[in-house]
Design a protein around this motif. Sequence first.
Motif, PDB file in Angstrom:
ATOM      1  N   LEU A  89      -0.356   3.780   0.623  1.00  0.00           N
ATOM      2  CA  LEU A  89      -0.472   2.879  -0.529  1.00  0.00           C
ATOM      3  C   LEU A  89       0.702   1.910  -0.606  1.00  0.00           C
ATOM      4  CD1 LEU A  89      -1.927   5.325  -3.181  1.00  0.00           C
ATOM      5  CD2 LEU A  89      -3.104   3.485  -1.962  1.00  0.00           C
ATOM      6  N   TRP A  93      -0.127  -2.040  -0.604  1.00  0.00           N
ATOM      7  CA  TRP A  93       0.256  -2.935  -1.690  1.00  0.00           C
ATOM      8  C   TRP A  93       1.360  -3.910  -1.284  1.00  0.00           C
ATOM      9  CZ3 TRP A  93      -2.928  -4.200  -5.158  1.00  0.00           C
ATOM     10  CH2 TRP A  93      -3.913  -3.301  -5.551  1.00  0.00           C
ATOM     11  N   THR A  94       2.186  -3.527  -0.339  1.00  0.00           N
ATOM     12  CA  THR A  94       3.175  -4.472   0.192  1.00  0.00           C
ATOM     13  C   THR A  94       2.466  -5.638   0.869  1.00  0.00           C
ATOM     14  OG1 THR A  94       4.761  -2.681   0.532  1.00  0.00           O
ATOM     15  CG2 THR A  94       5.162  -4.705   1.715  1.00  0.00           C
ATOM     16  N   ILE A  96      -0.615  -6.687   0.194  1.00  0.00           N
ATOM     17  CA  ILE A  96      -1.290  -7.467  -0.854  1.00  0.00           C
ATOM     18  C   ILE A  96      -0.305  -8.417  -1.539  1.00  0.00           C
ATOM     19  CG2 ILE A  96      -2.492  -7.313  -3.079  1.00  0.00           C
ATOM     20  CD1 ILE A  96      -4.234  -6.474  -0.720  1.00  0.00           C
ATOM     21  N   VAL A  97       0.874  -7.914  -1.879  1.00  0.00           N
ATOM     22  CA  VAL A  97       1.889  -8.743  -2.542  1.00  0.00           C
ATOM     23  C   VAL A  97       2.326  -9.889  -1.621  1.00  0.00           C
ATOM     24  CG1 VAL A  97       4.270  -8.719  -3.394  1.00  0.00           C
ATOM     25  CG2 VAL A  97       2.672  -6.963  -4.128  1.00  0.00           C
TER      26      VAL A  97
END
Length: 128
Positions: A89, A93-94, A96-97
Motif C-alpha cells: 500500500l 499510494w506513493t 498515485i501521489v
Amino acid sequence: MTCLHTGTFYLGECSLERHIPVYVLVQGVLFLLIGCTLVMLLSSDKLILFFLFFCTLSIFWFCWLITGSIWVFRHYLSYHGQCHDVLYLFAFWTLIVQYIGLSIAFLASVIYCCFFCIMLWACLAVHG
C-alpha cells in the motif's frame, strides 16, 4: 526518508513481486539525490553541471516511475497474503501521489504556455 526505511525494512517481505521493496528503496535514494541536487543547484556557481545531473536524475525518476507502476499495479487484486500490506500500500499510494503531482505540473505548464501565448498575441496586436 520514509521510502528508505520502508524499502529496507520490508526487503524480503513480498513473494508476489520481489521488485516492489527494491522499487521503494531506490525511490527513496532517488528522492534524496534529487533533493540534494536541487539544494546544490540553487547554491552553487556551477549551474550547468548540477542542472545536467538534475535532468539525468529526473529522466531516471520518470523511467523508474513507469517501471514501478508495472510492478505494483499489475498485482493490485492479488497482493493480499503474498506481499506485506504496509509495503504494497505504501508503494501503491506513493505512485498515485507522484502521478497526481505530475498531472498538476503538466496542467500548470499548459496554463502557463497558454497565458504566455495570449500575452505575446496581445503585445503583437498592440505594437503591430
